[in-house]
Scaffold this motif. Structure first.
Motif, short mmCIF file in Angstrom:
data_model
loop_
_atom_site.label_atom_id
_atom_site.label_comp_id
_atom_site.label_asym_id
_atom_site.label_seq_id
_atom_site.Cartn_x
_atom_site.Cartn_y
_atom_site.Cartn_z
N UNK A 266 -21.62 20.48 27.34
CA UNK A 266 -21.91 19.50 26.30
C UNK A 266 -22.30 20.18 24.98
N UNK A 267 -23.02 21.29 25.08
CA UNK A 267 -23.38 22.02 23.86
C UNK A 267 -22.13 22.56 23.16
N UNK A 268 -21.22 23.13 23.95
CA UNK A 268 -19.98 23.64 23.37
C UNK A 268 -19.16 22.53 22.71
N UNK A 269 -19.08 21.36 23.38
CA UNK A 269 -18.32 20.25 22.83
C UNK A 269 -18.95 19.72 21.54
N UNK A 270 -20.27 19.60 21.52
CA UNK A 270 -20.94 19.10 20.32
C UNK A 270 -20.82 20.07 19.16
N UNK A 271 -20.89 21.36 19.44
CA UNK A 271 -20.72 22.35 18.37
C UNK A 271 -19.29 22.36 17.85
N UNK A 272 -18.32 22.17 18.77
CA UNK A 272 -16.92 22.09 18.34
C UNK A 272 -16.72 20.89 17.41
N UNK A 273 -17.31 19.76 17.76
CA UNK A 273 -17.21 18.58 16.92
C UNK A 273 -17.88 18.82 15.56
N UNK A 274 -19.02 19.50 15.58
CA UNK A 274 -19.73 19.80 14.33
C UNK A 274 -18.87 20.63 13.40
N UNK A 275 -18.29 21.71 13.92
CA UNK A 275 -17.51 22.61 13.07
C UNK A 275 -16.18 21.99 12.65
N UNK A 276 -15.56 21.21 13.55
CA UNK A 276 -14.33 20.53 13.17
C UNK A 276 -14.59 19.54 12.04
N UNK A 277 -15.71 18.81 12.15
CA UNK A 277 -16.07 17.88 11.09
C UNK A 277 -16.35 18.59 9.78
N UNK A 278 -17.06 19.73 9.85
CA UNK A 278 -17.35 20.48 8.63
C UNK A 278 -16.07 20.99 7.98
N UNK A 279 -15.15 21.49 8.80
CA UNK A 279 -13.88 21.99 8.27
C UNK A 279 -13.07 20.87 7.62
N UNK A 280 -13.04 19.70 8.28
CA UNK A 280 -12.31 18.56 7.71
C UNK A 280 -12.99 18.08 6.44
N UNK A 281 -14.30 18.13 6.41
CA UNK A 281 -15.07 17.66 5.25
C UNK A 281 -14.72 18.46 3.99
N UNK A 282 -14.78 19.81 4.12
CA UNK A 282 -14.51 20.64 2.95
C UNK A 282 -13.04 20.60 2.53
N UNK A 283 -12.17 20.14 3.43
CA UNK A 283 -10.75 20.03 3.09
C UNK A 283 -10.35 18.62 2.69
N UNK A 284 -11.34 17.73 2.52
CA UNK A 284 -11.08 16.44 1.94
C UNK A 284 -10.65 15.33 2.87
N UNK A 285 -10.79 15.54 4.20
CA UNK A 285 -10.43 14.49 5.14
C UNK A 285 -11.58 13.50 5.27
N UNK A 286 -11.26 12.22 5.27
CA UNK A 286 -12.30 11.19 5.27
C UNK A 286 -13.13 11.15 6.52
N UNK A 287 -12.57 11.56 7.66
CA UNK A 287 -13.32 11.51 8.92
C UNK A 287 -14.25 12.72 9.08
N UNK A 288 -14.14 13.69 8.19
CA UNK A 288 -14.92 14.91 8.32
C UNK A 288 -16.43 14.70 8.31
N UNK A 289 -16.98 13.99 7.29
CA UNK A 289 -18.44 13.80 7.26
C UNK A 289 -18.99 13.09 8.49
N UNK A 290 -18.27 12.06 8.95
CA UNK A 290 -18.74 11.32 10.13
C UNK A 290 -18.75 12.21 11.36
N UNK A 291 -17.67 12.97 11.55
CA UNK A 291 -17.59 13.87 12.71
C UNK A 291 -18.66 14.94 12.64
N UNK A 292 -18.90 15.47 11.45
CA UNK A 292 -19.91 16.52 11.30
C UNK A 292 -21.30 16.01 11.64
N UNK A 293 -21.65 14.83 11.12
CA UNK A 293 -22.97 14.27 11.38
C UNK A 293 -23.14 13.92 12.86
N UNK A 294 -22.09 13.33 13.47
CA UNK A 294 -22.16 13.01 14.89
C UNK A 294 -22.30 14.29 15.73
N UNK A 295 -21.60 15.34 15.33
CA UNK A 295 -21.71 16.60 16.06
C UNK A 295 -23.10 17.20 15.97
#
Length: 286
Positions: free
Chosen positions: A23-52
């Protein structure tokens, strides 16, 4: 772990299968995927990052809670204590190497790149450029003012040095069984760390608004914010660790003989103090 458990603990406790690492690995993966999407302008990035981030916090809370319960129930003996000490030592060593990489980048930029850009081969391109740290080839980035050691960096140095003293007093009090004194000085340490972070936030606001010093201000700006920013993150993490220790102390955990949870957090805090002293000299004075 309490002293009353030392003689009754198993030879070496091995926990059963756990869901928390996955679960820790999955949550960290979600965190970093959200951060990557966020800085690249994808709308779902901030939500995924915060949830992660929230998921990671919950996982760590549950996972460490199980470890605390195992410790207080007497399952951790001397060999587990030794394994924790080795683990924390290697973790801090990895952090030393982490900061060594950034200090190495700073050294390379100052001592290799700057003289190279100012040599005779580059005079045709940048005739007015001199090899002085903080200078940039004309027209490449917006002008900025370098950050000096006064007053905030010096105040923050005093705060962290004072926090090392208060934490040492707290540790000695715990070894003497003075739990009230331990809690008081530990709380003072956390408060000093919080004030440090407040001053650093103010320093960043001052840098951006008044000095025009930003992360994009050439190699000076990038190394300044990377080094001080990551150190600030480590101060925050260390303060959280000490706050957890304070909570456990108030719940009756730890004894004068067995309190590695306290010691491990104290090791980390002293490491953060030492790194800051290096930053204070290299980043602000040199």
């Amino acid at each position: 772990m309490g002293s009353q458990h030392a003689k009754t603990a198993p030879y070496y406790f091995v926990p059963g299968p756990s869901k928390w690492p996955v679960l820790a690995g999955a949550s960290l993966l979600l965190t970093m995927a959200g951060a990557s999407a966020w800085v690249n302008g994808y709308g779902w990035g901030p939500v995924a990052n915060i949830l992660g981030i929230l998921a990671t916090i919950v996982v760590l809370f549950k996972w460490f809670g199980e470890a605390f319960a195992e410790s207080e129930s007497g399952l951790y003996g001397d060999r587990i204590d030794l394994s924790f000490r080795w683990s924390m030592s290697w973790f801090i060593f990895s952090e030393v190497m982490f900061f060594a990489g950034f200090f190495g980048a700073l050294f390379y930029a100052r001592s290799v790149t700057m003289p190279w850009l100012a040599d005779i081969d580059h005079k045709v391109i940048w005739p007015d450029f001199t090899a002085q740290w903080g200078n940039t080839p004309g027209g490449t980035i917006d002008p900025f003012t370098k950050m000096g050691p006064f007053p905030i960096p010096t105040i923050n140095t005093a705060l962290l040095l004072a926090s090392g003293v208060t934490l040492t007093i707290s540790h000695h009090a715990l070894r003497l069984g003075q739990r009230g004194k331990t809690a008081f000085w530990l709380a003072a340490t956390i408060l000093l760390g919080a004030v440090f972070m407040g001053f650093q936030v103010y320093e960043y606001m001052h840098a951006y608004s008044e000095l025009n010093l930003k992360l994009t201000s050439g190699i000076y700006g990038s190394t300044f914010f990377m080094l001080t920013g990551f150190h600030g993150f480590h101060v925050t993490l260390g303060a959280i660790m000490l706050a957890v220790v304070l909570y456990r102390l108030m719940k009756g955990h730890f004894t004068p003989e067995n309190h590695f949870g306290f010691e491990g957090a104290a090791w980390y805090w002293h490491f953060v103090d030492v790194v800051w002293l290096g930053l204070y000299v290299v980043v602000y004075w040199l």
